[in-house]
Write an enzyme that holds these catalytic residues in place. Structure first.
Site, short mmCIF file in Angstrom:
data_model
loop_
_atom_site.label_atom_id
_atom_site.label_comp_id
_atom_site.label_asym_id
_atom_site.label_seq_id
_atom_site.Cartn_x
_atom_site.Cartn_y
_atom_site.Cartn_z
N SER A 49 39.01 -1.17 76.79
CA SER A 49 37.82 -0.25 76.06
C SER A 49 36.38 -0.14 76.68
O SER A 49 36.41 -0.96 77.88
CB SER A 49 37.41 -0.93 74.62
OG SER A 49 36.78 -2.15 75.09
N ASP A 81 41.12 2.55 76.19
CA ASP A 81 41.00 2.87 74.71
C ASP A 81 39.77 3.40 74.24
O ASP A 81 38.59 2.98 74.88
CB ASP A 81 41.18 1.24 74.29
CG ASP A 81 41.18 1.17 72.65
OD1 ASP A 81 42.07 2.30 72.34
OD2 ASP A 81 40.87 0.14 72.18
N HIS A 82 39.65 4.64 73.36
CA HIS A 82 38.67 4.95 72.83
C HIS A 82 37.50 5.57 73.93
O HIS A 82 36.25 5.40 73.79
CB HIS A 82 37.83 4.16 71.97
CG HIS A 82 38.69 3.80 70.66
ND1 HIS A 82 38.92 4.84 69.80
CD2 HIS A 82 39.43 2.75 70.54
CE1 HIS A 82 39.83 4.18 68.80
NE2 HIS A 82 40.10 3.03 69.17
N ASP A 103 38.56 10.16 72.77
CA ASP A 103 38.37 10.07 71.30
C ASP A 103 37.44 11.01 70.81
O ASP A 103 36.31 10.47 70.86
CB ASP A 103 38.20 8.66 70.99
CG ASP A 103 37.85 8.26 69.44
OD1 ASP A 103 37.92 9.28 68.61
OD2 ASP A 103 37.65 7.13 68.73
N GLU A 133 42.50 11.88 69.38
CA GLU A 133 42.67 11.33 67.90
C GLU A 133 41.88 12.45 67.25
O GLU A 133 41.03 13.07 67.60
CB GLU A 133 41.75 10.02 68.00
CG GLU A 133 41.76 9.60 66.68
CD GLU A 133 41.10 8.27 66.14
OE1 GLU A 133 41.16 7.32 67.22
OE2 GLU A 133 40.41 7.83 65.33
N GLY A 180 39.33 -3.80 63.16
CA GLY A 180 38.75 -4.97 62.70
C GLY A 180 39.54 -5.91 61.71
O GLY A 180 40.87 -5.46 61.69
N GLY A 211 44.22 0.34 64.78
CA GLY A 211 43.67 -0.27 63.79
C GLY A 211 45.03 -1.21 63.21
O GLY A 211 45.18 -1.17 61.82
N SER A 213 46.39 -4.20 63.64
CA SER A 213 46.49 -5.73 63.56
C SER A 213 47.05 -6.22 61.90
O SER A 213 46.50 -5.46 61.04
CB SER A 213 45.22 -6.61 63.88
OG SER A 213 45.00 -6.70 65.12
P1 13P Z 1 42.85 -3.70 65.59
O1 13P Z 1 41.29 -4.03 65.33
O2 13P Z 1 43.48 -3.53 64.10
O3 13P Z 1 43.39 -4.86 66.36
O4 13P Z 1 42.93 -2.35 66.22
C1 13P Z 1 42.85 -2.39 67.68
C2 13P Z 1 42.81 -0.97 68.11
O5 13P Z 1 43.03 0.03 67.32
C3 13P Z 1 42.19 -0.59 69.39
O6 13P Z 1 42.11 0.81 69.76
O1 G3H Z 2 39.20 -0.25 68.93
C1 G3H Z 2 38.51 -1.14 69.37
C2 G3H Z 2 39.28 -2.27 70.00
O2 G3H Z 2 39.46 -3.39 69.22
C3 G3H Z 2 38.25 -2.70 71.16
O3 G3H Z 2 37.20 -3.41 70.75
O4 G3H Z 2 35.32 -1.95 71.81
O5 G3H Z 2 34.92 -4.34 71.01
O6 G3H Z 2 36.15 -3.91 73.22
P1 G3H Z 2 35.86 -3.31 71.72
ZN ZN Z 3 41.55 1.92 68.28
#
Ligand code: 13P
Ligand code: G3H
Ligand code: ZN
Length: 308
Positions: A49, A81-82, A103, A133, A180, A211, A213
């Site tokens: 990220s 990521d993002h 994103d 996205e 989260g 998301g 988890s």
């Molecule tokens: P979680 O917070 O559910 O682990 O999702 C992580 C995520 O989507 C990172 O881009």
């Molecule tokens: O989607 C977010 C990921 O969990 C990354 O989290 O931006 O705190 O590193 P972060």
């Molecule tokens: Zn994400």
């Protein structure tokens, strides 16, 4: 073995299961994940990220992942990521990543298309693939909180238009997951009818679930047993993730579960060893906890063992 894009991985899993995309921030997390993928002989995406890049620096993460590739002999996809703007995507493409996410989900539809297209043109010219996205997840990313009221599910017809107009290689969709540890109040619910519709309109096209988890209760309990105060946490049930993997979702993002596993283990360590101050003594079991969590995900949730 080299760093690779996700293209072949997605072809291999489409409609059957999903590849895990795990967030990395430091050496121990990378080692734990890569060890697990190697033992499971699973395809692997490591994702970074903006916050991780800020914390560890691009070059450290890049070199650590290169070391992991060399040491493990695995082909790994290294993904941003993002990415929130063109500049961060460009910086990761130029800096050796094989995949980036732009994103633009918070932007109006036309602006999201224009920004995604610009990133696709730049990345594709350099052999890098792009995830985009459409629709907006609730939750926390890089300290930005998106409330449930500001979240919105992906419109299936817009998804088709978006993919056609941007040429993005995979699409993250919003069907009820969120980032989260606090994903649902009450019963966990995903909009599988919407997923089915999107996948039906984009046959063979890789979809992505953020998301994702599960927030396994034993890790929340362990955090709390050793002094944590995590209340009301709830994630995506594992059977829902398994189902999504058979419906066109090729990439499942996991970060929170790794954080919980690592933190629970470190909390336990300090409760049982209050006099310890050698980082190796608590980072070693933390790395092992990451490995066990990823092995569990690969073999029981993603179902992508022995696919390399
Ligand atoms: P979680 O917070 O559910 O682990 O999702 C992580 C995520 O989507 C990172 O881009
Ligand atoms: O989607 C977010 C990921 O969990 C990354 O989290 O931006 O705190 O590193 P972060
Ligand atoms: Zn994400």
């Amino acid at each position: 073995m080299p760093l690779v894009t996700s293209t072949e991985m997605f072809k291999k899993v489409y409609g059957k299961c999903a590849v895990g995309a795990f967030n990395v921030n430091n050496m121990e997390i990378i080692q734990g994940i890569v060890d697990a993928a190697k033992e499971e002989q699973a395809p692997l995406i490591l994702q970074v990220s903006a916050g991780a890049r800020k914390y560890a620096k691009h070059i450290y993460l890049m070199k650590l992942v290169e070391a992991a590739v060399e040491d493990s002999g695995l082909s790994i996809c290294l993904h941003l990521d993002h990415g929130e703007d063109f500049e961060i995507c460009k910086s990761c493409v130029d800096g050796g990543f094989t995949s980036v996410m732009i994103d633009g989900s918070k932007l109006p539809f036309a602006e999201n298309i224009a920004l995604t297209k610009k990133v696709v043109e730049y990345a594709h010219a350099k052999g890098v693939v792009v995830e985009a996205e459409l629709g907006r997840l609730a939750g926390v990313e890089d300290d930005i909180k998106v409330s449930a009221a500001d979240s919105s599910y992906t419109d299936p017809d817009q998804a088709v238009e978006f993919v056609q107009k941007t040429g993005c290689d995979s699409l993250a969709i919003a069907i009820g997951t969120s980032h989260g540890a606090y994903k649902f109040k009450g019963e966990a619910k995903l909009d599988f009818a919407r997923l089915e519709k999107i996948a039906g309109l984009l046959p063979g096209y890789p979809l992505v679930l953020h998301g994702a988890s599960t927030v396994l209760p034993e890790f929340v309990a362990k955090c709390n047993q050793y002094g944590g105060e995590i209340k009301g946490a709830q994630g995506v049930p594992e059977e829902m993730l398994r189902k999504a993997g058979t419906m066109g979702v090729c990439k499942i993002n996991i970060d929170t579960d790794l954080r919980l596993a690592m933190t629970a283990t470190i909390r336990e360590h300090f409760t049982l060893n209050p006099a310890d101050f050698d980082p190796r003594q608590y980072l070693k079991p933390a790395r092992e906890a990451i490995k066990n969590m990823v092995k569990h995900k690969i073999s029981n949730v993603l179902n992508c063992s022995n696919l390399i």
